[in-house]
Scaffold this motif. Sequence first.
Motif, mmCIF file in Angstrom:
data_model
loop_
_atom_site.group_PDB
_atom_site.id
_atom_site.type_symbol
_atom_site.label_atom_id
_atom_site.label_comp_id
_atom_site.label_asym_id
_atom_site.label_seq_id
_atom_site.Cartn_x
_atom_site.Cartn_y
_atom_site.Cartn_z
ATOM 1 N N GLY A 38 0.794 -1.229 0.000
ATOM 2 C CA GLY A 38 0.000 0.000 0.000
ATOM 3 C C GLY A 38 0.819 1.268 0.000
ATOM 4 O O GLY A 38 0.332 2.306 0.462
ATOM 5 N N MET A 39 2.052 1.227 -0.519
ATOM 6 C CA MET A 39 2.917 2.408 -0.503
ATOM 7 C C MET A 39 2.966 3.132 -1.841
ATOM 8 O O MET A 39 3.673 4.130 -1.992
ATOM 9 N N ALA A 40 2.210 2.669 -2.844
ATOM 10 C CA ALA A 40 2.309 3.222 -4.194
ATOM 11 C C ALA A 40 1.915 4.695 -4.235
ATOM 12 O O ALA A 40 1.002 5.141 -3.529
ATOM 13 N N THR A 41 2.601 5.432 -5.086
ATOM 14 C CA THR A 41 2.256 6.826 -5.344
ATOM 15 C C THR A 41 1.745 7.021 -6.763
ATOM 16 O O THR A 41 1.325 8.120 -7.126
ATOM 17 N N GLU A 42 1.808 5.985 -7.565
ATOM 18 C CA GLU A 42 1.251 6.017 -8.913
ATOM 19 C C GLU A 42 0.693 4.649 -9.241
ATOM 20 O O GLU A 42 1.092 3.645 -8.668
ATOM 21 N N GLY A 43 -0.269 4.610 -10.179
ATOM 22 C CA GLY A 43 -0.907 3.359 -10.542
ATOM 23 C C GLY A 43 -2.291 3.609 -11.092
ATOM 24 O O GLY A 43 -2.716 4.762 -11.297
ATOM 25 N N THR A 44 -3.033 2.521 -11.329
ATOM 26 C CA THR A 44 -4.347 2.639 -11.958
ATOM 27 C C THR A 44 -5.382 3.316 -11.068
ATOM 28 O O THR A 44 -6.442 3.713 -11.538
ATOM 29 N N GLY A 45 -5.076 3.450 -9.771
ATOM 30 C CA GLY A 45 -5.993 4.134 -8.858
ATOM 31 C C GLY A 45 -5.551 5.530 -8.487
ATOM 32 O O GLY A 45 -6.157 6.167 -7.610
ATOM 33 N N ARG A 50 -6.580 10.771 -5.903
ATOM 34 C CA ARG A 50 -5.727 11.959 -5.907
ATOM 35 C C ARG A 50 -5.916 12.847 -4.671
ATOM 36 O O ARG A 50 -4.993 13.573 -4.273
ATOM 37 N N ASP A 51 -7.093 12.816 -4.066
ATOM 38 C CA ASP A 51 -7.330 13.643 -2.880
ATOM 39 C C ASP A 51 -6.871 12.967 -1.594
ATOM 40 O O ASP A 51 -6.820 13.611 -0.545
ATOM 41 N N LEU A 52 -6.561 11.662 -1.661
ATOM 42 C CA LEU A 52 -6.248 10.908 -0.447
ATOM 43 C C LEU A 52 -4.776 10.548 -0.327
ATOM 44 O O LEU A 52 -4.226 10.492 0.766
ATOM 45 N N GLY A 53 -4.137 10.248 -1.459
ATOM 46 C CA GLY A 53 -2.709 10.008 -1.445
ATOM 47 C C GLY A 53 -2.305 8.593 -1.075
ATOM 48 O O GLY A 53 -3.113 7.654 -1.076
ATOM 49 N N LYS A 54 -1.028 8.454 -0.699
ATOM 50 C CA LYS A 54 -0.420 7.155 -0.430
ATOM 51 C C LYS A 54 -1.224 6.378 0.615
ATOM 52 O O LYS A 54 -1.671 6.932 1.614
ATOM 53 N N GLY A 55 -1.395 5.080 0.330
ATOM 54 C CA GLY A 55 -2.118 4.207 1.247
ATOM 55 C C GLY A 55 -3.588 4.057 0.932
ATOM 56 O O GLY A 55 -4.288 3.278 1.598
ATOM 57 N N TRP A 56 -4.090 4.770 -0.096
ATOM 58 C CA TRP A 56 -5.523 4.761 -0.402
ATOM 59 C C TRP A 56 -5.784 4.192 -1.802
ATOM 60 O O TRP A 56 -6.238 4.873 -2.690
ATOM 61 N N LYS A 57 -5.468 2.929 -1.987
ATOM 62 C CA LYS A 57 -5.802 2.194 -3.218
ATOM 63 C C LYS A 57 -5.292 2.922 -4.467
ATOM 64 O O LYS A 57 -6.039 3.166 -5.403
ATOM 65 N N ILE A 58 -4.009 3.218 -4.462
ATOM 66 C CA ILE A 58 -3.393 3.923 -5.586
ATOM 67 C C ILE A 58 -2.990 2.954 -6.696
ATOM 68 O O ILE A 58 -2.928 3.320 -7.865
#
Length: 360
Positions: A38-45, A50-58
Amino acid sequence: MSEFNGLGMGLGNLSRLSKAKTRSISAENFDGAKGKGGMATEGTGAEPGRDLGKGWKISPSIMIEANKSYTIAEIEGPGVIQHIWMTCFPAHWRTLIIRMYWDGEENPSVEVPFGDFFCNGWNERCNVNSLPIAVNPAGGMNSYWEMPFRKSAKITVENISEDEFPLYYQVDYSLTEIPSDVAYFHAQWRRSNPLDYKDVHTIVDGIKGHGHYVGTYMAWQVNNNGWWGEGEIKFYMDGDEEFPTICGTGTEDYFGGAWNFEQPKGEYGTFSTAYLGMPQVIKPDGLYHANQRFGMYRWHIMDPIRFEEDLRVTIQALGWRSGRRYLPLQDDIASVAYWYQAEPHQPFPKLASKDDLEII
């Protein structure tokens, strides 16, 4: 009790403690590292998150580009894969090829189209409620086949289509010691389209070594009118040549049914149980569906077919003709064979071309 026996846990030993290390690979943790999910900063989510950032289904999935292969799991062992969950659009279930490699081997031990591996061989969703394979609404594909390895495990997917699409996946495994008598998981896909007249469909052959056969899935299209399932399955093992050691009594018998699967009268009765089933019947629709299609599985979990030297498995396609005589059929038959064996294994025949994989 060995650590390994605490992994493929039946209810009988579910309470036993183990030193095995539980890990999981997904698009949220590509290498399964401890404390790194859950550390991703980019991806399909990234856009909806975009309003929640890292750890929020990115990064819940990956995009599979056309005509490309991806390594979705690479694990250093020893260990055992215990559960795989995947989902993608049904249109790609025959053109996404799953391959699995154990202990750095060059030739895959598993090479099967995505849908067929999960008992969905017709690019149309079908729920499956069995012990090793469960398919749930709406296309959640689950495998509970135990997949041990001693040095390494690698899972790849190849998209042989011209389309790009998302793939969601999770590979759950444990790192632990593997006893010397534990074999490796294998699965192979084959197709006869159409089956030659008076020929048999070969589910698998060329298996060399010590192991046991644990399952069959078949996607069967009937090209004639009338009943189609009189054919016998045959297991040729350990030097059998003209005649097999094990010979079934009919297709519906092998898959655990009887009397044409006819229940209620005049209709095929679908069923899906822990060890066997015919969960899918696709009927002609008067427009584009011209032939009846069936999906069937049979798991030899309680009754594995054990071999010490070699194994070949075939099935006949038989219907009825005038004078109450058998009619050899020329159907479209695809199958997946599942088995465990000691390595090394014989290289598989070259997988069919894109056109020969196509569902028409």
